[in-house]
Motif scaffolding. Structure first.
Motif, PDB file in Angstrom:
ATOM      1  N   ILE A 111       0.905  -1.141  -0.162  1.00  0.00           N
ATOM      2  CA  ILE A 111      -0.164   0.130  -0.146  1.00  0.00           C
ATOM      3  C   ILE A 111       0.972   1.645   0.617  1.00  0.00           C
ATOM      4  N   THR A 112       0.365   1.957  -0.968  1.00  0.00           N
ATOM      5  CA  THR A 112       1.909   3.338  -1.580  1.00  0.00           C
ATOM      6  C   THR A 112       1.153   4.662  -1.784  1.00  0.00           C
ATOM      7  N   LYS A 113       1.553   5.779  -1.257  1.00  0.00           N
ATOM      8  CA  LYS A 113       1.484   6.864  -1.384  1.00  0.00           C
ATOM      9  C   LYS A 113       1.307   7.180  -3.523  1.00  0.00           C
ATOM     10  N   ILE A 114       2.729   6.540  -3.799  1.00  0.00           N
ATOM     11  CA  ILE A 114       3.554   7.080  -4.982  1.00  0.00           C
ATOM     12  C   ILE A 114       3.723   5.489  -5.861  1.00  0.00           C
ATOM     13  N   VAL A 115       3.567   5.676  -6.662  1.00  0.00           N
ATOM     14  CA  VAL A 115       3.661   4.292  -7.663  1.00  0.00           C
ATOM     15  C   VAL A 115       4.988   5.130  -8.765  1.00  0.00           C
ATOM     16  N   VAL A 116       6.390   4.719  -9.313  1.00  0.00           N
ATOM     17  CA  VAL A 116       6.724   4.937 -10.162  1.00  0.00           C
ATOM     18  C   VAL A 116       7.430   3.705 -10.663  1.00  0.00           C
ATOM     19  N   ILE A 117       6.711   3.841 -12.022  1.00  0.00           N
ATOM     20  CA  ILE A 117       7.289   2.545 -12.723  1.00  0.00           C
ATOM     21  C   ILE A 117       8.244   2.760 -13.910  1.00  0.00           C
ATOM     22  N   ALA A 118       9.454   1.635 -13.165  1.00  0.00           N
ATOM     23  CA  ALA A 118      11.060   2.563 -13.736  1.00  0.00           C
ATOM     24  C   ALA A 118      11.388   1.248 -15.003  1.00  0.00           C
ATOM     25  N   ALA A 119      10.256   0.596 -15.550  1.00  0.00           N
ATOM     26  CA  ALA A 119      10.479  -0.829 -16.389  1.00  0.00           C
ATOM     27  C   ALA A 119      10.761  -0.753 -17.052  1.00  0.00           C
TER      28      ALA A 119
END
Lengths: 342, 106
Positions: free
Chosen positions: A112-120
């Motif tokens: 459960i997170t406030k921010i998602v950073v997609i660096a895929a």
């Protein structure tokens, strides 16, 4: 088995160079990160595709290998204590009522997170599927591209194809529990570790495994149950009876579940703005090779820049009341303290 | 400029000009020749630029080095004239080279 959800400020999907550098930029702003990667180690393409290859366009490094770059980034982000979750792929992202995100991996780990950073990067590394007609039909039980539980192969007739470490490691590990095991490779030379090759040759010598020189031509079976694979070799074709096939032909990159997360895409890349590298979903950012914007260059250095700007916006979301004072690592004693150099 | 002909598995031929020093893979990509993916961008780490060198040309293109041979393990339907096109450098001597692309890069 399901573990308790991990609550955090930021989850970074992908532990390649851009994901790793994002830890640094967020860390300077007192934001801690969890990183999830499908590979078993950090570095992404740098580690998987070209660990030994020189890269010439990293600022201040006239030449650096993919592995060295990864090692240096790992050293640089160490003060920020990133937590890594390897061998996992994020399958689901959902927004919760409080605005945070719920993520679930294919290993049933939840976040459960406030921010998602997609660096895929180019997507998730997935095993290559041999282009044999009808192979898909057998993937629900007979054909396996990895081994999750060895017991699934006990007492079975196995056909393992390949000449690298995965093929040989599983040949050595599964031979004692299988009913029969045939290893197929296109040449009688193996690029796996010498020790594994020697052990495999010993098993061949003792008649505990069969070895066949050749390549797969055809796959046969009924109702998803494999019965044989035809191997074409120097002496013509051989039909090998088997009920489990394990082809090991390396990895390829696939966009994977990212396509299902409701993000705007442009030719399989995630569309972002160039001020904060945010997607159409507030709080989900995309940096590095996976994003698209006018003028995008797929360079590691571009991903680094994107990570820095993303971090500024993420900081506003996580600490809305914090006064933002832009600081330099060369002169700010508070940043130097965070880096552990003061 | 050396000319290279790429023949698809369907028989469709593409004749393109390359510069000396480029790789055969780069020549194909520059001219958008179908059938060559080059997923890794020429690092000899993916086998998706697999080609079959026309038998008349195999002596001129030479044979794969060990790293390329290792990577060919990841290709499908590998034959005696299989090469990774990112590992063949264009020279004046290769003017007229013919390579065939497999039905599917994998």
């Amino acid at each position: 088995m399901s573990n308790a959800p991990i609550e955090t400020d930021v989850v970074i999907i992908g532990a390649g160079p851009c994901g790793l550098f994002a830890v640094f930029e967020l860390g300077l702003l007192d934001i801690r990160c969890h990183l999830i990667d499908i590979l078993d180690r950090p570095g992404g393409q740098c580690a998987e595709l070209y660990p030994e290859k020189p890269i010439y366009d990293i600022p201040a490094y006239p030449i650096i290998s993919g592995q060295e770059l990864t090692d240096k980034l790992m050293e640089q982000i160490k003060p920020f204590e990133p937590e890594f979750h390897f061998n996992q792929r994020v399958d689901e992202i959902e927004r919760l009522e409080d605005g945070r995100f719920h993520l679930k991996t294919d290993d049933n780990q939840e976040f459960i997170t406030k921010i998602v950073v997609i660096a895929a990067g180019g997507g998730s590394f997935t095993p290559k599927r041999p282009p044999l007609p009808g192979i898909e039909e057998f993937e629900n039980g007979s054909v396996h591209y990895s081994v999750r539980r060895m017991s699934d192969f006990a007492g079975k007739d196995l056909l393992i194809v390949g000449g690298g470490d995965s093929a040989l490691d599983w040949t050595l590990n599964l031979a004692p529990i299988a009913n029969s095991l045939t290893l197929v490779h296109r040449r009688d030379k193996f690029r796996a570790a010498t020790d594994s090759v020697n052990k495999m040759l010993a098993l061949r010598e003792e008649g505990k495994i069969n070895f066949l020189l050749g390549q797969m031509k055809e796959i046969k079976g009924e109702n998803g149950n494999l019965s044989s694979v035809t191997i074409s070799g120097p002496d013509g074709e051989t039909e090998v009876a088997c009920n489990r096939l394990l082809p090991f032909f390396g990895l390829t990159m696939k966009l994977g579940p990212v396509a299902n997360w409701g993000l705007n895409l442009h030719e399989n890349l995630i569309t972002v703005d160039t001020e904060k590298f945010e997607t159409n979903e507030k709080g989900i950012f995309a940096v590095g090779d996976i994003n698209h914007y006018p003028g995008k260059l797929k360079l590691i250095l571009s991903g680094f820049h994107e990570a820095a700007l993303m971090a500024q916006k993420a900081n506003q979301y996580i600490y809305p009341d914090k006064k933002v004072i832009f600081q330099y690592t060369t002169s700010s004693s508070s940043l130097q303290k965070k880096l552990g150099v003061k | 400029m050396p000319k290279i002909t790429f023949i698809e598995h369907t028989g469709e031929a593409h004749e393109v000009e390359g510069d000396v020093g480029m790789t055969v893979m780069e020549v194909a990509r520059k001219a958008d020749v179908p059938g060559i993916e080059a997923e890794c961008g020429g690092a000899c780490s993916c086998a998706t630029c697999h080609v079959y060198v026309d038998e008349a040309w195999t002596s001129k293109t030479g044979s794969p080095e060990e790293m390329e041979e290792d990577m060919l393990d990841f290709a499908f339907d590998v034959k005696g004239n299989s090469r990774l096109s990112c590992q063949i450098k264009v020279t004046e001597e290769l003017d007229g080279l013919i390579v065939r692309t497999p039905e599917k890069q994998f």
